[in-house]
Structure formats: structure tokens, C-alpha cells
Design a protein around this motif. Structure first.
Motif, PDB file in Angstrom:
ATOM      1  N   ALA A  30       0.855  -1.188   0.000  1.00 43.38           N
ATOM      2  CA  ALA A  30       0.000   0.000   0.000  1.00 43.38           C
ATOM      3  C   ALA A  30       0.888   1.233   0.000  1.00 43.38           C
ATOM      4  O   ALA A  30       1.943   1.251   0.649  1.00 43.38           O
ATOM      5  N   ALA A  31       0.468   2.253  -0.732  1.00 40.74           N
ATOM      6  CA  ALA A  31       1.162   3.542  -0.771  1.00 40.74           C
ATOM      7  C   ALA A  31       0.286   4.558  -0.059  1.00 40.74           C
ATOM      8  O   ALA A  31      -0.731   4.998  -0.611  1.00 40.74           O
ATOM      9  N   GLU A  32       0.653   4.915   1.162  1.00 43.98           N
ATOM     10  CA  GLU A  32      -0.153   5.823   1.985  1.00 43.98           C
ATOM     11  C   GLU A  32       0.765   6.786   2.735  1.00 43.98           C
ATOM     12  O   GLU A  32       1.888   6.446   3.099  1.00 43.98           O
ATOM     13  N   THR A  33       0.235   8.004   2.945  1.00 45.07           N
ATOM     14  CA  THR A  33       0.929   8.995   3.769  1.00 45.07           C
ATOM     15  C   THR A  33       0.033   9.519   4.886  1.00 45.07           C
ATOM     16  O   THR A  33       0.445  10.436   5.606  1.00 45.07           O
ATOM     17  N   ASP A  34      -1.156   8.949   5.033  1.00 47.43           N
ATOM     18  CA  ASP A  34      -2.092   9.356   6.072  1.00 47.43           C
ATOM     19  C   ASP A  34      -2.138   8.292   7.157  1.00 47.43           C
ATOM     20  O   ASP A  34      -2.297   7.093   6.871  1.00 47.43           O
ATOM     21  N   LEU A  35      -1.998   8.706   8.409  1.00 51.35           N
ATOM     22  CA  LEU A  35      -1.957   7.759   9.520  1.00 51.35           C
ATOM     23  C   LEU A  35      -3.266   6.992   9.646  1.00 51.35           C
ATOM     24  O   LEU A  35      -3.262   5.779   9.889  1.00 51.35           O
ATOM     25  N   ALA A  36      -4.388   7.680   9.467  1.00 43.26           N
ATOM     26  CA  ALA A  36      -5.678   7.003   9.576  1.00 43.26           C
ATOM     27  C   ALA A  36      -5.817   5.919   8.513  1.00 43.26           C
ATOM     28  O   ALA A  36      -6.364   4.841   8.780  1.00 43.26           O
ATOM     29  N   ALA A  37      -5.322   6.175   7.307  1.00 42.91           N
ATOM     30  CA  ALA A  37      -5.394   5.169   6.250  1.00 42.91           C
ATOM     31  C   ALA A  37      -4.510   3.972   6.572  1.00 42.91           C
ATOM     32  O   ALA A  37      -4.877   2.817   6.286  1.00 42.91           O
ATOM     33  N   VAL A  38      -3.362   4.222   7.163  1.00 40.03           N
ATOM     34  CA  VAL A  38      -2.476   3.112   7.537  1.00 40.03           C
ATOM     35  C   VAL A  38      -3.147   2.230   8.583  1.00 40.03           C
ATOM     36  O   VAL A  38      -3.121   0.992   8.490  1.00 40.03           O
ATOM     37  N   LEU A  39      -3.789   2.851   9.575  1.00 40.77           N
ATOM     38  CA  LEU A  39      -4.501   2.074  10.586  1.00 40.77           C
ATOM     39  C   LEU A  39      -5.674   1.325   9.980  1.00 40.77           C
ATOM     40  O   LEU A  39      -6.017   0.212  10.416  1.00 40.77           O
ATOM     41  N   GLY A  40      -6.316   1.908   8.954  1.00 40.25           N
ATOM     42  CA  GLY A  40      -7.385   1.195   8.252  1.00 40.25           C
ATOM     43  C   GLY A  40      -6.881  -0.031   7.522  1.00 40.25           C
ATOM     44  O   GLY A  40      -7.566  -1.065   7.485  1.00 40.25           O
ATOM     45  N   HIS A  41      -5.689   0.052   6.932  1.00 36.07           N
ATOM     46  CA  HIS A  41      -5.105  -1.124   6.274  1.00 36.07           C
ATOM     47  C   HIS A  41      -4.812  -2.226   7.291  1.00 36.07           C
ATOM     48  O   HIS A  41      -4.919  -3.416   6.960  1.00 36.07           O
ATOM     49  N   LEU A  42      -4.447  -1.855   8.493  1.00 35.32           N
ATOM     50  CA  LEU A  42      -4.199  -2.870   9.520  1.00 35.32           C
ATOM     51  C   LEU A  42      -5.474  -3.631   9.850  1.00 35.32           C
ATOM     52  O   LEU A  42      -5.439  -4.858  10.038  1.00 35.32           O
ATOM     53  N   ASP A  43      -6.602  -2.936   9.913  1.00 36.70           N
ATOM     54  CA  ASP A  43      -7.877  -3.616  10.175  1.00 36.70           C
ATOM     55  C   ASP A  43      -8.276  -4.526   9.021  1.00 36.70           C
ATOM     56  O   ASP A  43      -8.872  -5.586   9.233  1.00 36.70           O
ATOM     57  N   ALA A  44      -7.952  -4.118   7.779  1.00 36.03           N
ATOM     58  CA  ALA A  44      -8.363  -4.898   6.617  1.00 36.03           C
ATOM     59  C   ALA A  44      -7.465  -6.109   6.375  1.00 36.03           C
ATOM     60  O   ALA A  44      -7.951  -7.204   6.074  1.00 36.03           O
ATOM     61  N   VAL A  45      -6.157  -5.938   6.506  1.00 35.83           N
ATOM     62  CA  VAL A  45      -5.209  -7.020   6.172  1.00 35.83           C
ATOM     63  C   VAL A  45      -4.944  -7.920   7.379  1.00 35.83           C
ATOM     64  O   VAL A  45      -4.755  -9.118   7.233  1.00 35.83           O
ATOM     65  N   LYS A  46      -4.918  -7.328   8.587  1.00 30.58           N
ATOM     66  CA  LYS A  46      -4.569  -8.054   9.813  1.00 30.58           C
ATOM     67  C   LYS A  46      -3.205  -8.735   9.677  1.00 30.58           C
ATOM     68  O   LYS A  46      -3.070  -9.967   9.774  1.00 30.58           O
ATOM     69  N   PRO A  47      -2.144  -7.947   9.451  1.00 31.11           N
ATOM     70  CA  PRO A  47      -0.827  -8.551   9.223  1.00 31.11           C
ATOM     71  C   PRO A  47      -0.153  -8.960  10.521  1.00 31.11           C
ATOM     72  O   PRO A  47      -0.460  -8.459  11.610  1.00 31.11           O
ATOM     73  N   SER A  48       0.803  -9.876  10.395  1.00 32.46           N
ATOM     74  CA  SER A  48       1.684 -10.221  11.507  1.00 32.46           C
ATOM     75  C   SER A  48       2.940  -9.369  11.510  1.00 32.46           C
ATOM     76  O   SER A  48       3.621  -9.274  12.531  1.00 32.46           O
ATOM     77  N   LEU A  49       3.230  -8.758  10.362  1.00 34.14           N
ATOM     78  CA  LEU A  49       4.399  -7.894  10.229  1.00 34.14           C
ATOM     79  C   LEU A  49       4.016  -6.667   9.426  1.00 34.14           C
ATOM     80  O   LEU A  49       3.462  -6.779   8.333  1.00 34.14           O
ATOM     81  N   LEU A  50       4.310  -5.482   9.968  1.00 34.63           N
ATOM     82  CA  LEU A  50       4.091  -4.211   9.285  1.00 34.63           C
ATOM     83  C   LEU A  50       5.443  -3.566   9.034  1.00 34.63           C
ATOM     84  O   LEU A  50       6.271  -3.454   9.939  1.00 34.63           O
ATOM     85  N   ILE A  51       5.653  -3.112   7.802  1.00 33.88           N
ATOM     86  CA  ILE A  51       6.858  -2.383   7.430  1.00 33.88           C
ATOM     87  C   ILE A  51       6.419  -1.028   6.894  1.00 33.88           C
ATOM     88  O   ILE A  51       5.655  -0.951   5.922  1.00 33.88           O
TER      89      ILE A  51
END
Length: 469
Positions: free
Chosen positions: A151-172
Motif C-alpha cells: 500500500a502507498a499511503e501517507t495518512d496515519l488514519a489510512a495506515v490504521l485502516g489497512h491494519l484492520d483490513a489485512v490483519k498482518p503479523s508484520l508491518l513495514i
């Protein structure tokens, strides 16, 4: 009297945004952390008393805490696992800092692909490049996996939204300075924004049990950009080092709550990506059939890891009144000290009026005093145009009085040299246990060390008229 007391309470205070030091008046430089321009005014909050509330989890004896939840998981890159202390711990937040172009994004993209699996998804968020640019790099280094999300994001809220959607074990996140929160004033990369973004991602990592890798920028001095509070909040701080003109890259642990900071990971950067080097000593050596004047080998310690490195020196007649002193990979001050010791204690006066060039092979940087003896012997060998004996390594710190001092890890250094086929070594007194089949010569001062040069050739070294006997 009451009015005067009230006015004193409403008087503004000042606080350093770097370290949190407080004062009653403004200062241009913080006396605590020595940072310039970081003392800012802030309002004095009202005094409040916090009442006891409900606890989330009951306190239990430390022996009853389940430590299996903090078991490290391998990143798929053994050299990075070595520095991390075995791998990534669930909920751990790692800050990776380094100069532009050193290879941070390439390494982390490789880690993202190797860590992804059916049970562990990986989310790679880029704020500096587009998704298509990252895809091109992934194709080049073969970092394509179905469980790696981009994902290409520069907004913190969007990054947190991707965490809810993908549910990753590792975030980079590449990088933490490019992401901003609309609820905080200031441009991306500012102190307030970096503090808010890092704090939100750290909370998300702890709540979800998700490992997080944050890429951080560095200043022109090499320090991590942003407030020092960022380094205190994260669990691990790694520095990515290396000369962009050399293939070697080093990942050095500066802070690690889950392991030691003595480990160093070695990598080789090439056209097809970056690969770990389990045995990097070959990058720092030049194999020759016959020894060459002006070269000497030593064993340096990067953390707890011994590396065999080669020191080269060249002396030529100077064409200018002030002879040149050029170094590469060595500290100029240490080389100047060795020149002074050789002239005064070793009676080699020809060095003062010649151009002197000294360097290391493979881009390695030798800064520890244990390389002094090798630097001095390389300079003496170059001055007399006499090669040192073959398969010889020199280990030791040289003092201004010409004495050779003991250094740490001599046995570990000798074992590494013996493993690579070296049969002779110059070391300070009392080296400890010596590997079988290796001849070790203990030297007390530079006079003893210079005896390894053939005497007939050493006499041919030019001297001043007053030094000839």
C-alpha cells in the motif's frame, strides 16, 4: 499577595521538545541534551489528582507469566536474525535508520517477502514511492509473494485502516517521516507528527501482537532524525551502515530489548538485491601469490564478530613542500600517530618528507586501536619497500612510547585468522590459548615488531644524515 501568587502560577514555562527538560525562561540551547532551538513555550497544566481505577489485568508473580508469547520468529534473513537476537518478537517495534541509498528499502522488502506465509501476512506501506515503483524493485530482487500486501499511503488514519483490513503479523513502514496525522498541526516529518505517528503504531503493535519495522531518516551528522523520544519508545534500534561505492553493508544494533547489541549483520549489495554474508572476510582480502610491500593483515572485531581485513600503505617522494597524508577506511588521527611513533621510536625518518597514502580493502572501516600494529607495519613495509612475511596477521594497540598493548578478544581473533589459513601472528604479550598449528610471536614494542622485516632490506630505507650511524 494573593494576586501576585496567581500571576506566578499563570506564568508560562518552557520545555525542550527533544528531551523534555523544563525551565522557567527561554534558552536557545537545551543544557540537558545540548540541542539548539528546541526549547519552546507551553502552558502550565492545572494540577489534577488521579484516582485509582479498574485494572485491565491482575498482577501475577513473574514466574507465572507465559514467556512463550514473546518467542521470536525468524525473518527469513539469517544475518538480520543474528542482530535481532533470533528474529522478530510479536509486538516488537524496530527502528531501522541509515543514509539514503544504503539499501534499507531493498533489505526490508526482501524481509517482507521471506516473512510472508499462510499464517503470517505482511503489510508493506510506502510513503516515499508509488506502489508500481516498489513492484519494480520486488521483481528485480525476486520478492514476490501472495501473502505480501503493498500500500502507498501517507495518512496515519489510512495506515490504521489497512491494519484492520489485512490483519498482518508484520508491518513495514517506509518511512515514519512521510506519514502524518491530520489531527496534529505541523508538516510530515516534524517532531509532533513523528511522535504521534510512532505512538499510534506502537500502540497498534502492542494491542495486535504485530511486529513492526519503521524506516527512519538520518541527519547529515548520521544521527536519527526526529525527537530522541522516538528511540526511547521503540524496542530495537538498528543502524544500516556502508559506503555507497562499496558492496559491504553492516546492520548494527544500537538498542535491543530482546537481545545483545554486540552483534553485527553483514550484507552484500549487488544488482539483484542484497544478500547476507555468513563469512564476509573474503571481501576485505586480496589473495596474491607473493607478498607485496606496504600491505599487512589484521583481525578486527565488529561487535563480537571477528573479520580479517587488509591494510595497504604507499609512500612516494613528495613534489610539494607539505607532503600529502591521505587515508581511506582508517582514522587520519590514528595514522598520524603511527607515523610519529615510527619516526621517533622506530627510527624511520624518511616518512616525514614523503607523500603517504593508506587505505583498507573492500570498504571496511577500521577504527579500533587493535589495528594500530598492522597500520604501523604496513607503513614501515612501504617505506623500506620490503614485503612482510606471507600469511602473517598483526594485532595490537600501539602507544606513543612505542609499546604494544593488549586488546580484547585476542583468542577470538587468532581463531578466525587460523580458520582462514593464516599461520603466523604478531600479538601483544600473554595472548592466551593459541590455535594448534599457528605460530605466534609476542612483541613488547615497535622495535620487536619491526624485526619481522628482512634486516638487509630495512637498512636500505633512506634516513637523514644525522640518523646514520
Amino acid at each position: 499577595m494573593a494576586a501576585r501568587t496567581k500571576s506566578a502560577k499563570e506564568r508560562p514555562s518552557y520545555r525542550c521538545t527533544e528531551c523534555g527538560w523544563q525551565t522557567a525562561k527561554w534558552l536557545g540551547r537545551c543544557p540537558e541534551c545540548q540541542a539548539w532551538g528546541t526549547v519552546e513555550e507551553y502552558g502550565v497544566p492545572a494540577v489534577r489528582t488521579t484516582t485509582p481505577g479498574r485494572v485491565t489485568t491482575s498482577a501475577v508473580p513473574i514466574g507465572q507469566v507465559d514467556g512463550r508469547q514473546a518467542t521470536a520468529r525468524s525473518t527469513g534473513v539469517p544475518e538480520l536474525d543474528r542482530v535481532l537476537g533470533g528474529g522478530l518478537v510479536p509486538g516488537a517495534v524496530v527502528l531501522v535508520a541509515g543514509e539514503p541509498g544504503v539499501g534499507k528499502s531493498t533489505l526490508l522488502l526482501d524481509v517482507a517477502a521471506k516473512s510472508a506465509s499462510d499464517e503470517h501476512r505482511t503489510l508493506y506501506v510506502t510513503g516515499e514511492e508509488s506502489a508500481s515503483q516498489v513492484r519494480l524493485r520486488a521483481d528485480r530482487i525476486h520478492a514476490i509473494d501472495d501473502h505480501l500486501y503493498l500500500a502507498a499511503e501517507t495518512d496515519l488514519a489510512a495506515v490504521l485502516g489497512h491494519l484492520d483490513a489485512v490483519k498482518p503479523s508484520l508491518l513495514i513502514l517506509d518511512s515514519v517521516q512521510t506519514v502524518a496525522s491530520p489531527e496534529i498541526d505541523g508538516a510530515p516529518g516534524g517532531m509532533a507528527q513523528v511522535r504521534e505517528v510512532a505512538g499510534a503504531l506502537i500502540r497498534a503493535s502492542k494491542e495486535r501482537g504485530m511486529s513492526t519495522l519503521l524506516v527512519g531518516h538520518v541527519t547529515k551528522d548520521g544521527a536519527i532524525a526526529g525527537p530522541r523520544l522516538l528511540e526511547h519508545l521503540v524496542d530495537v534500534v538498528l543502524h544500516f551502515e556502508g559506503d555507497r561505492h562499496a558492496r559491504l553493508r553492516l546492520v548494527r544494533g544500537v538498542k535491543n530489548r530482546y537481545g545483545t547489541t554486540d552483534e553485527v549483520g553483514c550484507f552484500e549489495l549487488h544488482d539483484e538485491g542484497i544478500t547476507g554474508l555468513a563469512d564476509p572476510s573474503g571481501l576485505f582480502l586480496t589473495r596474491r601469490a607473493e607478498p607485496v610491500p606496504g600491505t599487512c593483515l589484521t583481525v578486527t572485531l565488529e561487535g563480537r564478530r571477528p573479520l580479517v581485513a587488509e591494510v595497504q600503505a604507499l609512500t612516494v617522494d613528495s613534489q610539494i613542500p607539505s607532503p600529502r597524508r591521505t587515508t581511506s577506511g582508517l582514522e587520519t588521527s590514528r595514522v598520524s600517530m603511527m607515523l610519529a611513533v615510527l619516526e621517533q621510536r622506530g627510527r624511520i625518518s624518511a616518512l616525514g618528507k614523503r607523500d603517504i597514502y593508506s587505505a583498507t580493502v573492500g570498504g571496511v572501516k577500521l577504527s579500533e586501536p587493535a589495528a594500530d600494529l598492522a597500520v604501523a607495519l604496513a607503513l614501515a613495509s612501504a617505506a623500506s619497500d620490503t614485503p612482510l612475511p606471507k600469511n602473517l596477521v598483526a594485532i595490537g594497540e600501539v602507544g606513543l612510547a612505542g609499546e604494544v598493548r593488549r586488546v580484547t578478544g585476542v583468542q577470538r581473533r587468532l581463531s578466525e585468522a587460523h580458520r582462514l589459513g593464516f599461520t603466523h601472528a604478531l600479538v601483544p604479550a600473554d595472548p592466551g590459548r593459541v590455535p594448534d598449528g599457528m605460530k605466534v610471536l609476542e612483541v613488547a614494542d615497535m622495535g620487536d615488531a619491526l624485526r619481522v622485516l628482512p634486516r638487509s632490506r630495512r637498512r636500505e630505507a633512506p634516513r637523514e644524515e644525522g640518523d646514520r650511524r
